[in-house]
Design a protein around this motif. Structure first.
Motif, PDB file in Angstrom:
ATOM      1  N   SER A 132      38.417  37.268  43.181  1.00 47.44           N
ATOM      2  CA  SER A 132      38.440  37.924  44.491  1.00 47.44           C
ATOM      3  C   SER A 132      38.998  39.338  44.399  1.00 47.44           C
ATOM      4  O   SER A 132      38.570  40.225  45.142  1.00 47.44           O
ATOM      5  N   GLY A 135      36.597  42.110  43.581  1.00 42.19           N
ATOM      6  CA  GLY A 135      35.530  42.350  44.552  1.00 42.19           C
ATOM      7  C   GLY A 135      35.269  43.809  44.852  1.00 42.19           C
ATOM      8  O   GLY A 135      34.112  44.240  44.913  1.00 42.19           O
ATOM      9  N   GLU A 136      36.332  44.583  45.033  1.00 45.23           N
ATOM     10  CA  GLU A 136      36.144  45.990  45.390  1.00 45.23           C
ATOM     11  C   GLU A 136      35.421  46.741  44.287  1.00 45.23           C
ATOM     12  O   GLU A 136      34.495  47.526  44.555  1.00 45.23           O
ATOM     13  N   ASN A 204      34.956  34.825  51.731  1.00 45.77           N
ATOM     14  CA  ASN A 204      33.977  35.254  52.733  1.00 45.77           C
ATOM     15  C   ASN A 204      33.118  36.394  52.207  1.00 45.77           C
ATOM     16  O   ASN A 204      31.902  36.422  52.442  1.00 45.77           O
ATOM     17  N   TRP A 205      33.763  37.353  51.507  1.00 47.01           N
ATOM     18  CA  TRP A 205      32.967  38.459  51.006  1.00 47.01           C
ATOM     19  C   TRP A 205      32.004  37.994  49.925  1.00 47.01           C
ATOM     20  O   TRP A 205      30.890  38.547  49.787  1.00 47.01           O
ATOM     21  N   ILE A 230      30.784  45.378  53.530  1.00 54.66           N
ATOM     22  CA  ILE A 230      31.633  44.494  52.715  1.00 54.66           C
ATOM     23  C   ILE A 230      32.678  45.304  51.964  1.00 54.66           C
ATOM     24  O   ILE A 230      33.856  44.920  51.882  1.00 54.66           O
ATOM     25  N   GLN A 233      35.548  46.507  54.279  1.00 54.22           N
ATOM     26  CA  GLN A 233      36.458  45.418  54.641  1.00 54.22           C
ATOM     27  C   GLN A 233      37.317  44.985  53.449  1.00 54.22           C
ATOM     28  O   GLN A 233      38.473  44.594  53.626  1.00 54.22           O
ATOM     29  N   LEU A 234      36.779  45.068  52.241  1.00 55.44           N
ATOM     30  CA  LEU A 234      37.566  44.737  51.053  1.00 55.44           C
ATOM     31  C   LEU A 234      38.707  45.730  50.858  1.00 55.44           C
ATOM     32  O   LEU A 234      39.805  45.341  50.434  1.00 55.44           O
ATOM     33  N   ASP A 318      40.595  38.549  50.511  1.00 58.66           N
ATOM     34  CA  ASP A 318      39.482  38.218  51.393  1.00 58.66           C
ATOM     35  C   ASP A 318      39.734  38.821  52.763  1.00 58.66           C
ATOM     36  O   ASP A 318      40.811  39.360  53.037  1.00 58.66           O
TER      37      ASP A 318
END
Length: 319
Positions: A132, A135-136, A204-205, A230, A233-234, A318
């Protein structure tokens, strides 16, 4: 010549273990046809290269398959994992039945047999947490490569895998997704591959990204705006996660080290202040029903405490 003497408790324990083993054998005999059909079905699935294991989280087989695939480099089959748990149960039950009652032995064996599953769940949460936080980097790289590739999602994923070398968890998941996208045009298999990707991340992402990748692969529509959303929000979630980590760091260290140090301290107090020898301490702890029961309960609760700490404090990045 003196006659042989038998401890009644040992005889009762052996008889109880024999009764439970007989009961298990009877259950296996009654269910032998169902077990044979299940084994045959699993063999057909392994021999069929076009069939993908179930990713349905509501099915036991699909749940275990996803869990084993996400946490082990060389995953075993769900059937072999269940056989391992059953074997652990009967080994612990037989060993503890010599000192404890059958009911307590059953509870202890059930608790220990659940530890491999709990360990894999902890490992899955750790893998998901690490993934997670990638993610970015993943989403920003994918967005850049998606623009460069002119909206071709397969080429964008391939370039993302090549460029982003510092995201090992999501890189492995993206590679498995890319292989499936390029090996088939079947809608169900593409959906299953996207679900496997989102399951491995568990955020969620991750689900939103998997949904958009699946939509781009199936319909060819432009998903750049969705990926930008996305990513934004990350970035907000990362700022909140850094603040939460700073607040919870001290309490985590206190809980993790307090229980082992308390047990070690009780040993030294018993030896130095109470005059108890280490051999007697070990005998009271492991050779008596009360001491062994308390030790098992403390060890199991400590492990459960670690699980709760992992779930509560080490939360995934998240939104």
């Amino acid at each position: 010549m003196t006659g042989l003497t038998f401890d009644p408790y040992v005889v009762i324990s052996i008889a109880s273990a024999a009764i439970y083993l007989t009961l298990l054998a009877g259950i296996l005999v009654l269910l032998r046809s169902d077990i044979a059909r299940l084994i045959a079905a699993l063999r057909r699935r392994r021999l069929d290269p076009t069939r993908r294991p179930s990713q349905d989280p509501t099915a036991i087989g699909g749940h275990l398959n996803g869990l084993l695939s996400a946490t082990m480099k060389k995953p075993i089959t769900p059937m072999n994992f269940l056989i391992l748990l059953i074997g652990m149960f009967f080994i612990v039950f037989t060993a503890s039945a010599t000192n404890l009652t059958p009911f307590v032995s059953f509870a202890i064996a059930l608790a220990f047999a659940s530890l491999p599953y709990l360990f894999l769940r902890v490992r899955l949460e750790r893998v998901r947490r690490l993934g997670s936080y990638e993610g970015e980097n993943l989403v920003s790289t994918l967005l850049t490569q998606y623009w460069i590739a002119g909206g071709n999602i397969e080429d964008a994923i391939e370039k993302t895998i090549e460029k982003a070398a510092n995201i090992p968890v999501t890189r492995r998941l993206m590679l498995a997704l890319l292989i499936e996208l390029r090996s088939t045009g079947n809608r169900e298999r593409i959906t299953a591959a996207a679900n496997a990707f989102s399951y491995g991340i568990g955020t969620n992402w991750g689900r939103m990204l998997a949904y958009n990748i699946r939509a781009a692969a199936l319909t060819g529509r432009d998903i750049s705006l969705a990926i930008e959303d996305i990513l934004s929000q990350l970035r907000e979630a990362r700022a909140l996660a850094e603040e939460r980590k700073r607040i919870n760091g001290e309490s985590v260290r206190l809980v993790v080290f307090l229980i082992p140090l308390t047990y070690i301290g009780s040993f030294f107090i018993s030896v130095t202040l109470l005059g108890m020898s280490p051999a007697r301490f070990a005998r009271n702890q492991f050779a008596t029903a009360e001491g062994f029961g308390f030790f098992v309960a403390a060890a199991f609760l400590f492990f459960m405490n670690l699980v709760l700490i992992e779930v509560i404090t080490n939360r995934k990045l998240d939104f």
